[in-house]
Design a protein around this motif. Sequence first.
Motif, mmCIF file in Angstrom:
data_model
loop_
_atom_site.group_PDB
_atom_site.id
_atom_site.type_symbol
_atom_site.label_atom_id
_atom_site.label_comp_id
_atom_site.label_asym_id
_atom_site.label_seq_id
_atom_site.Cartn_x
_atom_site.Cartn_y
_atom_site.Cartn_z
ATOM 1 N N UNK A 15 7.552 1.079 3.541
ATOM 2 C CA UNK A 15 7.411 1.171 4.999
ATOM 3 C C UNK A 15 7.593 2.619 5.469
ATOM 4 N N UNK A 16 8.574 3.316 4.906
ATOM 5 C CA UNK A 16 8.791 4.720 5.270
ATOM 6 C C UNK A 16 7.582 5.575 4.909
ATOM 7 N N UNK A 17 7.034 5.332 3.729
ATOM 8 C CA UNK A 17 5.881 6.117 3.267
ATOM 9 C C UNK A 17 4.686 5.872 4.180
ATOM 10 N N UNK A 18 4.434 4.606 4.532
ATOM 11 C CA UNK A 18 3.316 4.307 5.425
ATOM 12 C C UNK A 18 3.519 4.987 6.781
ATOM 13 N N UNK A 19 4.707 4.870 7.350
ATOM 14 C CA UNK A 19 4.974 5.453 8.661
ATOM 15 C C UNK A 19 4.899 6.976 8.630
ATOM 16 N N UNK A 20 5.274 7.583 7.522
ATOM 17 C CA UNK A 20 5.165 9.038 7.392
ATOM 18 C C UNK A 20 3.710 9.478 7.531
ATOM 19 N N UNK A 21 2.800 8.713 6.948
ATOM 20 C CA UNK A 21 1.377 9.062 6.957
ATOM 21 C C UNK A 21 0.640 8.610 8.213
ATOM 22 N N UNK A 22 0.998 7.436 8.750
ATOM 23 C CA UNK A 22 0.196 6.835 9.820
ATOM 24 C C UNK A 22 0.951 6.562 11.114
ATOM 25 N N UNK A 23 2.226 6.805 11.153
ATOM 26 C CA UNK A 23 3.002 6.519 12.350
ATOM 27 C C UNK A 23 3.603 5.125 12.306
ATOM 28 N N UNK A 24 4.198 4.735 13.418
ATOM 29 C CA UNK A 24 4.920 3.476 13.500
ATOM 30 C C UNK A 24 4.031 2.272 13.184
ATOM 31 N N UNK A 25 4.600 1.310 12.489
ATOM 32 C CA UNK A 25 3.896 0.075 12.152
ATOM 33 C C UNK A 25 3.875 -0.803 13.396
ATOM 34 N N UNK A 52 6.025 -1.614 -6.980
ATOM 35 C CA UNK A 52 6.544 -0.316 -7.396
ATOM 36 C C UNK A 52 5.549 0.807 -7.100
ATOM 37 N N UNK A 53 4.302 0.463 -6.800
ATOM 38 C CA UNK A 53 3.252 1.455 -6.551
ATOM 39 C C UNK A 53 3.183 1.732 -5.048
ATOM 40 N N UNK A 54 3.933 2.745 -4.606
ATOM 41 C CA UNK A 54 3.998 3.072 -3.186
ATOM 42 C C UNK A 54 3.124 4.275 -2.813
ATOM 43 N N UNK A 55 2.088 4.534 -3.601
ATOM 44 C CA UNK A 55 1.142 5.578 -3.208
ATOM 45 C C UNK A 55 0.458 5.136 -1.920
ATOM 46 N N UNK A 56 0.201 6.076 -1.030
ATOM 47 C CA UNK A 56 -0.357 5.729 0.277
ATOM 48 C C UNK A 56 -1.696 5.002 0.139
ATOM 49 N N UNK A 57 -2.483 5.315 -0.901
ATOM 50 C CA UNK A 57 -3.774 4.643 -1.116
ATOM 51 C C UNK A 57 -3.595 3.154 -1.411
ATOM 52 N N UNK A 58 -2.397 2.752 -1.825
ATOM 53 C CA UNK A 58 -2.126 1.369 -2.188
ATOM 54 C C UNK A 58 -1.475 0.590 -1.041
ATOM 55 N N UNK A 59 -1.273 1.219 0.100
ATOM 56 C CA UNK A 59 -0.591 0.576 1.223
ATOM 57 C C UNK A 59 -1.547 0.395 2.391
ATOM 58 N N UNK A 60 -1.489 -0.784 3.023
ATOM 59 C CA UNK A 60 -2.297 -1.033 4.218
ATOM 60 C C UNK A 60 -1.496 -1.929 5.161
ATOM 61 N N UNK A 61 -1.807 -1.830 6.430
ATOM 62 C CA UNK A 61 -1.130 -2.645 7.435
ATOM 63 C C UNK A 61 -1.957 -3.908 7.669
#
Length: 140
Positions: free
Chosen positions: A43-53, A67-76
């Motif tokens: 959640x922190x990594x996503x918010x760092x890149x895209x702002x508040x969820x 365990x794969x928290x690369x931004x390319x692997x995260x979506x809202x």
Amino acid sequence: MTHTNTFKDLIYKDGELYIKMGWMSKQGYKQCNFNNKTYQSHRLIYEYHHGEIPDGLVIDHINRNHFDNKIENLRVVTRQENSWNNGAKGYHWSKNSNKWRACITKDYKKIYLGLFEKEEDARDAYLKAKEELHGIEERL
């Protein structure tokens, strides 16, 4: 004079500043602690890149690897969309009919896709329905 370390959750090493990582949550997500508060790392990594969820949305690991928290692997996504990305097969062997049974859930309703002689046919029916019903649009 008493000195208290308000940054006790930070580590400074070789000119770099790190946040101490905690243990995994019961759900298997990496966590970190900062100022005595626990955060899920993804959640922190996503918010760092895209702002508040946005309210009512969650962060999904696209490849289902927590365990794969690369931004390319995260979506809202919504909670329901997140549940669709659980790796379930969507078909099973039915002892009653001696055939493969395929089904899928949409809007909390089970949709029966049919009985099939071959496992591949049940799998194909499920994957086709999943693509049609569970397509997840990216929200940035």
